[in-house]
Design an enzyme around this catalytic site. Sequence first.
Site, PDB file in Angstrom:
ATOM      1  N   SER A 130       0.516  -0.400   0.000  1.00  0.00           N
ATOM      2  CA  SER A 130       0.000   0.000   0.000  1.00  0.00           C
ATOM      3  C   SER A 130       1.114   0.864   0.000  1.00  0.00           C
ATOM      4  CB  SER A 130      -1.207  -0.500  -0.720  1.00  0.00           C
ATOM      5  OG  SER A 130      -1.637  -0.566  -1.795  1.00  0.00           O
ATOM      6  N   CYS A 131       3.801   0.610   0.621  1.00  0.00           N
ATOM      7  CA  CYS A 131       3.428   1.691  -0.240  1.00  0.00           C
ATOM      8  C   CYS A 131       4.674   2.552  -0.265  1.00  0.00           C
ATOM      9  CB  CYS A 131       2.168   2.376   0.184  1.00  0.00           C
ATOM     10  SG  CYS A 131       0.875   1.149   0.576  1.00  0.00           S
ATOM     11  N   PHE A 132       5.187   2.705  -1.420  1.00  0.00           N
ATOM     12  CA  PHE A 132       6.471   3.350  -1.615  1.00  0.00           C
ATOM     13  C   PHE A 132       6.294   4.666  -2.355  1.00  0.00           C
ATOM     14  CE2 PHE A 132       7.247  -1.146  -1.285  1.00  0.00           C
ATOM     15  CZ  PHE A 132       8.435  -1.265  -0.586  1.00  0.00           C
ATOM     16  N   THR A 171       5.197   4.939   3.237  1.00  0.00           N
ATOM     17  CA  THR A 171       4.070   5.413   4.028  1.00  0.00           C
ATOM     18  C   THR A 171       4.198   4.926   5.459  1.00  0.00           C
ATOM     19  OG1 THR A 171       2.772   3.491   3.345  1.00  0.00           O
ATOM     20  CG2 THR A 171       2.508   5.499   2.061  1.00  0.00           C
ATOM     21  N   HIS A 183       3.362   1.251   6.299  1.00  0.00           N
ATOM     22  CA  HIS A 183       4.028   0.184   5.541  1.00  0.00           C
ATOM     23  C   HIS A 183       4.763  -0.773   6.478  1.00  0.00           C
ATOM     24  CE1 HIS A 183       5.544  -1.305   1.642  1.00  0.00           C
ATOM     25  NE2 HIS A 183       6.453  -1.842   2.418  1.00  0.00           N
TER      26      HIS A 183
END
EC number: 1.1.1.-
Length: 895
Positions: free
Chosen positions: A260-262, A334, A337
């Site tokens: 959900s996170c780069f 995020t 994460h």
Amino acid sequence: MNISVIGTGYVGLIQAVGLAEFGFDVVGIDIDESKVKALNRGECPLYEEGLEGLLKKHVNKNLTFTTSYKPIKDSDVIFLCVGTPQDKDGNADLRFLFSAVEKIKETIDKEDYKVIVIKSTVPVGTNRRVKELLKDYNVDVVSNPEFLREGIAVYDFFNPERVILGFENLNNKKPIEIMEEVYKYFKDKNIPFVITNWETAELIKYASNAFLATKISFINELAKLSDKVKADIKTISYAMGLDPRIGNKFLNAGIGYGGSCFHPDEVLFIDRGRGLECITFKELFELEDKDNVKILSFDGEKLSLKKLKLASKRYYNDDLITLRFNLGREIKITKDHPVVILEDGELKIKLTSDVKEGDKVILPYGNFGEEREIEIDILEELSKTDLIEKVWIHNKDLATNEFNIIKPYLSNKYPHDVKRNGTIRAKDILPIKEILDKYGSKNRLFTAKSKSTTIPYKIKIDKDFARLIGYYLSEGWISKDYGRNGVVRKRIGLCFGIHEEEYINDVKNILNKLGIKYIEKIKDGSHSILISSKILAYVFENILNCGINCYNKNIPPQMFNAKEEIKWEFLKGLFRGDGGIVRLNNNKNLNIEFATVSKKMAHSLLILLQLLGIVASVKKCYNNKSTTMAYIIRINGLEQVKKIGELFGKKWENYKDIAESYKRNIEPLGYKKSDNFAILEVKEIIKEHYSGYVYSVETENSLLITSYGILIHNCFPKDVKALIKQFENNNIEPILIKATDIVNEEQIKWFFEKIKNYYGNLNGKTFAVLGLAFKPNTDDLRESRAIKLIDMLLESGAIVKGFDYVEKARENTINMYKLDKSKGFYGYNLYVLDDLYETVKNVDGIIITVEYDFNKEDWEKIGNLVKEKVVFDGRNILDVEKIKKLGFKYYGVGR
């Protein structure tokens, strides 16, 4: 009754505010100090209709927020509302839940009776495990899953369709009575209560979400058939819904369900069949064909390639966290994460927001696959390009000895000219190219009949050619010249200092062995070697993907699969060009440095060194008033310095004595080595606000190697996928639920093709997209079908005017596209307007993407404003007869 709510995210905050409205004294607990302070000021971090008003109504009265667990000592009921992301195996990660349970154990007295309610989404068996952890305490554990819908979450809290309560023992009336007292408001409204055991309550949550998704995907797939045979999916859905066994909810065909996170510029390493490529998350997401992509990962013992299962992106408007480690390495992700942390010798998972300075991450090293000899079939590669039309092969022996075989394939007006001069059009030989193998290196390719520069039709990446690639990446470039009649010539150049005779002679010897002509130019202390060959330039630029200048240089994918001795030879050429040996501590110590302004080159080099067991540090800086970031890769530690130092050839002789005179074997600084990975510590945690897309992937083992070689966990939305994982954990293949996911992803593509087929060419067409968020009455753009469709329209050259009734959804969309400069961005070919009628003015078509009731609008007025009366109703929301009477062409989903 006093109540505590642990976790003030989406579920926890609404639970806390809602219970305060019921009249209870409520304390919300969260580890984020800045968030707690904001909540106590009445500042709401979420957009939900009515939420901010309720927060301000009760805060600092019967509702307070704190980072301390002490208030739970006085609480009768404790709600657990913490996050449960996926762990490295794809299961729900419950460590944050259990961490909260441990805090509860540390705080409450064993004799004091408490009811602990789990509202977090948890897999079957979790409540039982929590009770086991609290077996010495006077507590009852209750499963109470939430069913809030974004956009109307406050309404859902006060008007649930059912209340699910799971207990250990249904004969124990005490916790049941307490929960009925907590939810007396619902009892008084005759809301159904489902009183059951833990396991049933736990599974109800996953089953409900998955079944809704299944219904949506089923009706969407049926809509495609309806479209084809001219049936009306709206009538079909209505008729199906009249059957009480089916029901009418979630049978509305449309463009799919969304979540959900780069950071988009973070990198990972993929293999598409040629070897490792360094690529950003954004670039990976935009690849058209991802079916055969593998991701560099770690299997617990060694680096390995794992299949890419899914890639996703979502809009994010919150804090990003940069974790900075030793050796100048970092990752920007995020706050929700999952991060892989080494703890007590085991790899474990923490949310980014829970990571602390001193936590340890790992850099896996060592080989990751089978090493092999690599040969480039240049003719085969050229056959896939337009350049093949200009390529010739020269081989007199071939033309003479095989003329009778070759003759039927020749396109020459005078075939016997081929026999006489030994020159053949490359495209003529392609049908029988195997014949070339008999003559080996005698087959020479060129693009001009003068044969000024020819190259072999195949080149093996041996030690010599590996060094040449290294020299090119550090000292080379490709230039383009224009001759008479617009003829394009390409030149490869390499430039050394005139004192670097060893390296200059090495390059010349390699070219001489390959039979490749070159010229030399010596001027102002520099010695250049120039090769005029369009084909060789194509090899370096397009087959080896080396880039053409210092800004886009990269290590060839093939090099990562080469044998170890070839990798070392490549590094010889690379370090001899842009590497340097640095004396330290009054000539007592040494380190090696390599500088590049290419981000991908820097990341790829760090990985290549790790494959060879070398762990380097990296520093980012601006040099000599440059506006481009430079990456300085440093290698220290006696053994590492020796290995790399020897690559410099004779130059190393000037430094060798220093290495030999080290008083002790100095270990590399900044990390500790294990058998198969290096261990780094978190040195700094930086928080910054971000509005824009974030990207993620899902791999077979949920692990991947990311920027700077760091091992990290993948992140992906839970609901349907978490249920799939629970099936798999119990050795059951979830065929239907997997198909549900696939159908959903295909739906938006199908709808886009519908629009495209109507116009033929979308370039320059203008569309009004009505609805921007993923559902009505919310500002949340995560997995928004509208955003996915807008992306497709912009990529096809269309102009988009967007509208949503929620102001914050409009603001989020503007911010998203302002940031994403690679696409059509806000103010260029995307506009977001505050008025629906301004939005539809002069458009070629209207597209409805969110289930707002657009029937209430004045469609006669809209018809007078648009350029063409065409509506694509992605939610089947409009009154078709009304629209058609006004002269609109109507295209729905299966209507």
